[in-house]
Design a protein around this motif. Sequence first.
Motif, PDB file in Angstrom:
ATOM      1  N   GLU A   1       0.704  10.454  -5.001  1.00  0.00           N
ATOM      2  CA  GLU A   1       1.753  11.375  -4.552  1.00  0.00           C
ATOM      3  C   GLU A   1       1.191  12.755  -4.252  1.00  0.00           C
ATOM      4  N   ALA A   2       0.166  13.165  -4.978  1.00  0.00           N
ATOM      5  CA  ALA A   2      -0.407  14.497  -4.779  1.00  0.00           C
ATOM      6  C   ALA A   2      -1.111  14.638  -3.437  1.00  0.00           C
ATOM      7  N   LEU A   3      -1.450  13.520  -2.792  1.00  0.00           N
ATOM      8  CA  LEU A   3      -2.142  13.572  -1.504  1.00  0.00           C
ATOM      9  C   LEU A   3      -1.194  13.741  -0.329  1.00  0.00           C
ATOM     10  N   GLY A   4       0.096  13.793  -0.604  1.00  0.00           N
ATOM     11  CA  GLY A   4       1.062  13.958   0.478  1.00  0.00           C
ATOM     12  C   GLY A   4       1.684  12.637   0.879  1.00  0.00           C
ATOM     13  N   PRO A   5       2.710  12.680   1.720  1.00  0.00           N
ATOM     14  CA  PRO A   5       3.434  11.457   2.090  1.00  0.00           C
ATOM     15  C   PRO A   5       2.728  10.599   3.139  1.00  0.00           C
ATOM     16  N   VAL A   6       1.766  11.157   3.858  1.00  0.00           N
ATOM     17  CA  VAL A   6       1.129  10.434   4.956  1.00  0.00           C
ATOM     18  C   VAL A   6      -0.094   9.675   4.443  1.00  0.00           C
ATOM     19  N   MET A   7      -0.182   8.418   4.814  1.00  0.00           N
ATOM     20  CA  MET A   7      -1.326   7.571   4.448  1.00  0.00           C
ATOM     21  C   MET A   7      -1.772   6.794   5.683  1.00  0.00           C
TER      22      MET A   7
ATOM     23  N   GLY B   1      12.472   6.938   6.285  1.00  0.00           N
ATOM     24  CA  GLY B   1      13.134   5.644   6.154  1.00  0.00           C
ATOM     25  C   GLY B   1      12.808   4.715   7.300  1.00  0.00           C
ATOM     26  N   ALA B   2      12.544   5.290   8.485  1.00  0.00           N
ATOM     27  CA  ALA B   2      12.208   4.459   9.635  1.00  0.00           C
ATOM     28  C   ALA B   2      10.909   3.683   9.409  1.00  0.00           C
ATOM     29  N   THR B   3       9.962   4.301   8.703  1.00  0.00           N
ATOM     30  CA  THR B   3       8.695   3.620   8.425  1.00  0.00           C
ATOM     31  C   THR B   3       8.925   2.380   7.571  1.00  0.00           C
ATOM     32  N   TRP B   4       9.718   2.549   6.516  1.00  0.00           N
ATOM     33  CA  TRP B   4      10.026   1.424   5.647  1.00  0.00           C
ATOM     34  C   TRP B   4      10.844   0.370   6.392  1.00  0.00           C
ATOM     35  N   GLY B   5      11.835   0.830   7.172  1.00  0.00           N
ATOM     36  CA  GLY B   5      12.685  -0.112   7.883  1.00  0.00           C
ATOM     37  C   GLY B   5      11.921  -0.947   8.894  1.00  0.00           C
ATOM     38  N   MET B   6      11.046  -0.312   9.671  1.00  0.00           N
ATOM     39  CA  MET B   6      10.268  -1.041  10.666  1.00  0.00           C
ATOM     40  C   MET B   6       9.295  -2.025  10.003  1.00  0.00           C
TER      41      MET B   6
ATOM     42  N   GLU C   1      -1.312   5.808  10.901  1.00  0.00           N
ATOM     43  CA  GLU C   1      -0.733   6.737   9.928  1.00  0.00           C
ATOM     44  C   GLU C   1       0.716   6.347   9.631  1.00  0.00           C
ATOM     45  N   LEU C   2       1.035   6.238   8.347  1.00  0.00           N
ATOM     46  CA  LEU C   2       2.371   5.876   7.900  1.00  0.00           C
ATOM     47  C   LEU C   2       2.908   6.979   7.008  1.00  0.00           C
ATOM     48  N   ASN C   3       4.119   7.424   7.277  1.00  0.00           N
ATOM     49  CA  ASN C   3       4.775   8.455   6.474  1.00  0.00           C
ATOM     50  C   ASN C   3       5.715   7.766   5.500  1.00  0.00           C
TER      51      ASN C   3
ATOM     52  N   GLU D   1       0.822  -1.207   0.000  1.00  0.00           N
ATOM     53  CA  GLU D   1       0.000   0.000   0.000  1.00  0.00           C
ATOM     54  C   GLU D   1       0.857   1.259   0.000  1.00  0.00           C
ATOM     55  N   MET D   2       2.006   1.221   0.665  1.00  0.00           N
ATOM     56  CA  MET D   2       2.900   2.380   0.643  1.00  0.00           C
ATOM     57  C   MET D   2       3.486   2.591  -0.743  1.00  0.00           C
ATOM     58  N   VAL D   3       3.845   1.515  -1.414  1.00  0.00           N
ATOM     59  CA  VAL D   3       4.354   1.632  -2.782  1.00  0.00           C
ATOM     60  C   VAL D   3       3.291   2.214  -3.703  1.00  0.00           C
ATOM     61  N   TYR D   4       2.051   1.712  -3.588  1.00  0.00           N
ATOM     62  CA  TYR D   4       0.964   2.235  -4.417  1.00  0.00           C
ATOM     63  C   TYR D   4       0.691   3.705  -4.079  1.00  0.00           C
ATOM     64  N   HIS D   5       0.805   4.051  -2.807  1.00  0.00           N
ATOM     65  CA  HIS D   5       0.573   5.444  -2.423  1.00  0.00           C
ATOM     66  C   HIS D   5       1.630   6.351  -3.037  1.00  0.00           C
TER      67      HIS D   5
END
Length: 430
Positions: A367-373, A385-390, A379-381, A358-362
Motif C-alpha cells: 500500500e505504501a508504494l501507491g495504488p498503481v502497479m 473500480g473500472a480496473t477491477w470490473g474489467m 499499469e493497473l490502478n 496480484e492486485m489484492v496482494y498489492h
Amino acid sequence: MSSNVYRFRPLNVGRWVLWSVYALVLFVAPMFFKSSLAMTMLTQMGTAIIVCLSYNMLLGQGGMLSFGHAVYSGLGAFAAIHTLNKVGAGDWSVPVSLIPIIGGFAGLFVAALLGAVTTKKSGNTFAMITLGVGELVWNMSLMLPEFFGGEGGISSNRVVGQPFMGITFGPQIQVYYLIAVYCFICTVLMFAFTQTPLGRMLNAVRDNPERVEFIGYDTQRVRYIAFMIAGFFAGIAGGLYAINFEIVTAEVVGAQRSGAYLLFTFLGGSLFFFGPIIGAVLMVFAMVMLSELTKAWLLYLGLVFLFMVMFAPGGIASLLMMNVRLAAYGMLRRLWGTYAALAGAAVLVVVPFAAIVEMVYHVKLNEALGPVMRFAGVELNTQLGATWGMTVLALAVGVGLFELVRRRFSRQWNQIQEDIEAQMVRQQAH
C-alpha cells in the motif's frame, strides 16, 4: 542325451536410448545454460531428482504416504557438513567426492532406527507416525544446537583436501558435474531396484498386502527394507546439498521441506518412474524462479496442486503417457487444434485471475508504494473500480470460453478412446 538351450531376452534398444539421452542431457546442460542463475538451478535440480525419486520409492512404489522424508535427507546433509568440517580440520581424510555417500549412510542409519517403528503400520497410521517423527526431529534441531547449529546452522568450506586431477570443487561447474554423476548413478540404481523381486514385491504390498501375506511374505519387512533404501538415497541427496551450499540449517528437516517433496512428486506423477524427475525440475523452478516473480507463488502452487488432484491425479507423467498412447495409434493429430484452443482459453483464464491476485496482494502488502502497479507490462490502478470490473469481466469471459472448449475436448477424447478400442479389437481378430 539332452542339451541345455539358453535363451536370452532381446536387447531393449529403447531403454538404452533413453538412458543415453538422459546422460547426455546431464552432460551438456551447463554448456547451454551458462549463467550463474542457471548453474544454481541445475545443481539444485540434480539434488532434487535424487530426493524425489527416493521419496517415490515410498509413495509411488510402496504406497507409503510419508510426511517426514526430509528427516533423512536433512540428517544426511548434517552428517556431510560435519564430515566436511572434520576433513577441513585435518582430523579425517575423506575425498570430497565421497562425502555424499557418508550422508547416504547417515540417512540409512536413521531410516533403520525410525523405520523399525514407522513401518509397523501402513496407510493413514503410517502417515501420521511419519508426521510425528518429522516434528520430533524438527524440535530436536532446536534443542541440540551442538549438532544442528541453532538458528545459524552449520557452515563449511568444500575446498578441502588435496585436489584430484586439478578438481577442487571450488568452481560451481565442478560441483554440478559431481551432482550430475551422482544423479545419474542414483537414478540407474533406483530404477534397477524397481526391476528386482523386492521392488516387484513392494508394488504387490502397495496393491494387495493381504494377498502378499497369504503367500507367505512379511509386508512389514518389505516396507522396512524399502524404507531404509529410500533413506539411503535421500541421505546422498542431503550430502550433495551440503557440498553445494556449504551451509545446512534446521529447515532441511522441517515439515515444509517434506511437504515440498510430497507435492512435487505427486505433481510429476508418482505412478511412473520418470514422474518424480519432472516434479523435481518443477520444484526448483517454483522455489527459485516463481518465488522471485511473485509473493503469491505459494497460492498459485496450491491451486495447481488442487487442479491436478481433481483433473489429473496421475500427475504430468500420466498426461504425457496418455498422449503417447494416442500417438502410437495415430490419433494425436486429431487433437492438435483442440489442444491449441485449450491453451488459448487457459491463458484467458490465468492472466485475469493472476491480475486479480496480484492486485489484492498489492493492496494488502504494498500500500505504501501507491495504488498503481505493473502486471505483464500493463499499469493497473487498484483504486479504480473500472480496473477491477474489467479484470473480473475478462476472467468471466475466459472461464466461459474455457468451459466450451473443455466440453468439445471431452467429446473428442471419448470418441478417440472408442476408436482406439475398436482398432484393438480388429487387431486381435486378425
